[in-house]
Design an enzyme around this catalytic site. Structure first.
Site, PDB file in Angstrom:
ATOM      1  N   HIS A 106      41.541  46.526  28.884  1.00 46.44           N
ATOM      2  CA  HIS A 106      40.401  45.324  28.416  1.00 46.44           C
ATOM      3  C   HIS A 106      39.811  45.756  27.509  1.00 46.44           C
ATOM      4  O   HIS A 106      39.002  46.361  27.614  1.00 46.44           O
ATOM      5  CB  HIS A 106      39.878  45.074  29.831  1.00 46.44           C
ATOM      6  CG  HIS A 106      39.036  43.966  29.640  1.00 46.44           C
ATOM      7  ND1 HIS A 106      38.486  43.295  30.800  1.00 46.44           N
ATOM      8  CD2 HIS A 106      38.564  43.315  28.610  1.00 46.44           C
ATOM      9  CE1 HIS A 106      37.546  42.282  30.362  1.00 46.44           C
ATOM     10  NE2 HIS A 106      37.812  42.211  29.159  1.00 46.44           N
ATOM     11  N   HIS A 156      38.473  44.318  23.267  1.00 42.47           N
ATOM     12  CA  HIS A 156      38.156  43.351  22.324  1.00 42.47           C
ATOM     13  C   HIS A 156      38.277  43.736  21.196  1.00 42.47           C
ATOM     14  O   HIS A 156      37.353  44.429  20.437  1.00 42.47           O
ATOM     15  CB  HIS A 156      36.917  42.560  22.482  1.00 42.47           C
ATOM     16  CG  HIS A 156      36.909  41.770  23.886  1.00 42.47           C
ATOM     17  ND1 HIS A 156      37.378  40.474  23.895  1.00 42.47           N
ATOM     18  CD2 HIS A 156      36.444  42.178  24.993  1.00 42.47           C
ATOM     19  CE1 HIS A 156      37.436  40.020  25.280  1.00 42.47           C
ATOM     20  NE2 HIS A 156      36.631  41.272  26.014  1.00 42.47           N
ATOM     21  N   ASP A 209      40.153  35.402  28.831  1.00 38.89           N
ATOM     22  CA  ASP A 209      38.845  36.202  29.058  1.00 38.89           C
ATOM     23  C   ASP A 209      37.757  36.029  28.196  1.00 38.89           C
ATOM     24  O   ASP A 209      37.914  35.635  26.771  1.00 38.89           O
ATOM     25  CB  ASP A 209      39.139  37.706  28.795  1.00 38.89           C
ATOM     26  CG  ASP A 209      38.093  38.648  29.124  1.00 38.89           C
ATOM     27  OD1 ASP A 209      37.025  38.337  30.013  1.00 38.89           O
ATOM     28  OD2 ASP A 209      37.806  39.659  28.087  1.00 38.89           O
ATOM     29  N   HIS A 218      38.741  36.174  34.024  1.00 40.77           N
ATOM     30  CA  HIS A 218      37.302  36.597  33.978  1.00 40.77           C
ATOM     31  C   HIS A 218      36.818  35.450  34.750  1.00 40.77           C
ATOM     32  O   HIS A 218      36.595  34.189  34.600  1.00 40.77           O
ATOM     33  CB  HIS A 218      37.105  36.085  32.515  1.00 40.77           C
ATOM     34  CG  HIS A 218      35.620  35.938  32.198  1.00 40.77           C
ATOM     35  ND1 HIS A 218      35.009  36.799  31.539  1.00 40.77           N
ATOM     36  CD2 HIS A 218      34.482  35.293  32.809  1.00 40.77           C
ATOM     37  CE1 HIS A 218      33.621  36.609  31.305  1.00 40.77           C
ATOM     38  NE2 HIS A 218      33.231  35.683  32.304  1.00 40.77           N
ATOM     39  N   ASP A 266      36.246  46.829  28.965  1.00 47.85           N
ATOM     40  CA  ASP A 266      36.005  45.586  28.174  1.00 47.85           C
ATOM     41  C   ASP A 266      34.950  45.809  26.997  1.00 47.85           C
ATOM     42  O   ASP A 266      33.947  45.398  26.740  1.00 47.85           O
ATOM     43  CB  ASP A 266      34.717  44.683  29.158  1.00 47.85           C
ATOM     44  CG  ASP A 266      34.269  43.475  28.851  1.00 47.85           C
ATOM     45  OD1 ASP A 266      35.019  42.784  27.869  1.00 47.85           O
ATOM     46  OD2 ASP A 266      33.489  43.021  29.539  1.00 47.85           O
ATOM     47  N   HIS A 268      29.593  44.170  19.186  1.00 49.49           N
ATOM     48  CA  HIS A 268      28.834  43.041  18.435  1.00 49.49           C
ATOM     49  C   HIS A 268      27.764  44.065  17.560  1.00 49.49           C
ATOM     50  O   HIS A 268      27.514  45.222  17.663  1.00 49.49           O
ATOM     51  CB  HIS A 268      27.895  42.605  19.237  1.00 49.49           C
ATOM     52  CG  HIS A 268      28.542  41.553  20.194  1.00 49.49           C
ATOM     53  ND1 HIS A 268      29.053  40.464  19.974  1.00 49.49           N
ATOM     54  CD2 HIS A 268      28.560  41.701  21.658  1.00 49.49           C
ATOM     55  CE1 HIS A 268      29.852  39.942  20.771  1.00 49.49           C
ATOM     56  NE2 HIS A 268      29.472  40.649  22.180  1.00 49.49           N
TER      57      HIS A 268
HETATM   58 ZN   LIG Z   1      35.515  38.870  30.438  1.00 54.19          ZN
END
Ligand SMILES: [Zn+2]
Length: 428
Positions: free
Chosen positions: A60, A62, A152, A179, A305, A309
């Site tokens: 998981h 991003h 997600d 999610h 996860d 940012h």
């Molecule tokens: Zn999520």
């Protein structure tokens, strides 16, 4: 593949996939774990006093490519993964545009082929545009190579559509990752609904918003026989629902994130947006329930996860800050502290939750040091103290609550298919 043969000498080899925990030498040749060969034919890495484990696996992350590469891209994200000891990661499809079609998957696969320093698998969306209105082309996503489907970042609210998603995914033998968030209960919410949200005067996000969707998913998994995996489980209710469902043999699974097992909502006492996550950090009783869930196998694995940012995006009022933290570079020491040193998990149990078990959930060829397996290896010092700094991060973002904090346990070397990709703080 021509890579220099490596002998990792004298380390504590911990490989839960083969029940191995012993001091010894590990031989890597032609990109795979090999039988012993002569010392003079190889580069020797001294691993005395260190732990030698299968490369860590994170299902998981991003990476923000395409669309938001100012936060991260496949290159910087995989460098962060390597620095954290991860050799296989699974990236989420909420990019811009989202991965709801084979062309976007091909675009990401090109970026992976060009810029990734560790192995990256892709996932596809459940619904078109992640709008939650109509089904994404799950069959063609599977053909394009995705290992699971998920929206997600969002959660399909329409139960009939979610049933359809589960039915199709089961047909194509793809796990559904969800999610879990009932959005009617979380509108405008910024933190866990409890004592701290009352005290701080912030809109609460009840644990029930997650529990309701976990219940729905258990029921739909039972109905369709689809494997539904609950992402970043944060509540005690979810854990107990999953525990009972698994006892009945329902094909559900769950993951916990390093931040949900180590931090609570009290950290929001200073209104610092670095602690703003989705789902939110919850209270101590929820945190302890997650640890119990990992202990008894109700929760199957750790997943970060990793949600980068930039400073200027996070450095705003709590209400308007985006959710999420970077996680790849601090996951191992945080899990060693929370699970091994503070909760009695053995080193092997922690490594299992970060290697064999996540790989098994998505059927990835990873997470083992058995002979003939890809030579994906992580060497770490489980006791070494270090302090994460902005300059020291490989990630393009540094939204981490552990910046400036002392952590114990540091990755020294990361090896992917027999090639050293990270060593002594540097990407090679
Ligand atoms: Zn999520």
């Amino acid at each position: 593949m021509s890579v220099e043969p490596l002998i990792i000498e004298g380390g504590r080899i911990v490989d839960p996939s083969s029940n191995r925990d012993e001091v010894g030498d590990l031989f890597l040749r032609d990109g795979v774990v090999s039988t012993p060969f002569a010392r003079d034919k190889a580069r020797v890495i001294d691993a005395k006093g260190k732990v030698v484990s299968p490369g860590l696996v994170d299902i998981h992350v991003h990476f923000r490519e395409p669309g938001q590469t100012h936060k991260e891209d496949v290159g910087s994200g995989t460098r962060a993964a390597a620095a954290g000891g991860f050799t296989t990661v699974v990236c989420m499809p909420n990019t811009s545009p989202p991965c709801d079609n084979p062309a976007t998957i091909r675009y990401i696969n090109n970026a992976i082929a060009e810029n990734a320093v560790v192995k990256v698998h892709t996932t596809g969306c459940l619904t078109k545009g992640m709008e939650g209105d109509s089904l994404a082309p799950i069959g063609s996503l599977k053909k394009a190579g995705v290992v699971a489907v998920t929206d997600d970042g969002r959660c399909v609210q329409n139960n009939a559509l979610m049933r359809q998603v589960a039915t199709y995914s089961e047909m194509f033998d793809l796990p559904v990752m969800d999610h879990c968030q009932d959005t009617s209960l979380t509108e405008g919410s910024v933190m866990h609904e409890g004592d701290w949200s009352l005290r701080l005067g912030l809109k609460g996000w009840p644990a029930a918003a997650e529990d309701i969707i976990v219940s729905r998913n258990i029921i739909l998994s039972e109905l369709t026989r689809a494997h539904i995996h609950m992402q970043h489980v944060s509540s005690a209710g979810s854990v107990s629902l999953l525990r009972r469902a698994k006892q009945r043999g329902v094909a559900v699974s769950g993951e916990a994130s390093p931040h949900h097992i180590s931090l609570t909502d009290k950290y929001l006492g200073g209104y610092d947006p670095v602690f703003k996550m989705n789902p939110p950090l919850r209270s101590e009783d929820h945190r302890l329930a997650l640890i119990e869930g990992l202990r008894d196998g109700t929760l199957d694995c750790i997943a970060t996860d990793h949600a980068p940012h930039r400073n200027y995006e996070k450095d705003v009022e709590l209400d308007s800050a985006p959710f999420g933290i970077t996680g790849l570079e601090t996951s191992l020491p945080v899990c060693l502290e929370t699970l091994h040193r503070s909760s009695g998990f053995s080193l092997s149990e922690v490594i299992d939750l970060m290697t064999r078990k996540p790989a098994g959930l998505l059927d990835l060829q990873a997470g083992t040091l058995s002979e003939g397996a890809d030579a994906d290896v992580t060497i770490f010092d489980s006791e070494k103290e270090w302090t994460p700094t902005i300059d020291g991060f490989q990630s393009r973002s540094d939204n981490s609550p552990w910046l400036g904090q002392t952590l114990r346990g540091q990755v020294e070397t990361t090896i992917v298919q027999g090639r050293i990709v990270y060593e002594d703080g540097k990407i090679l």
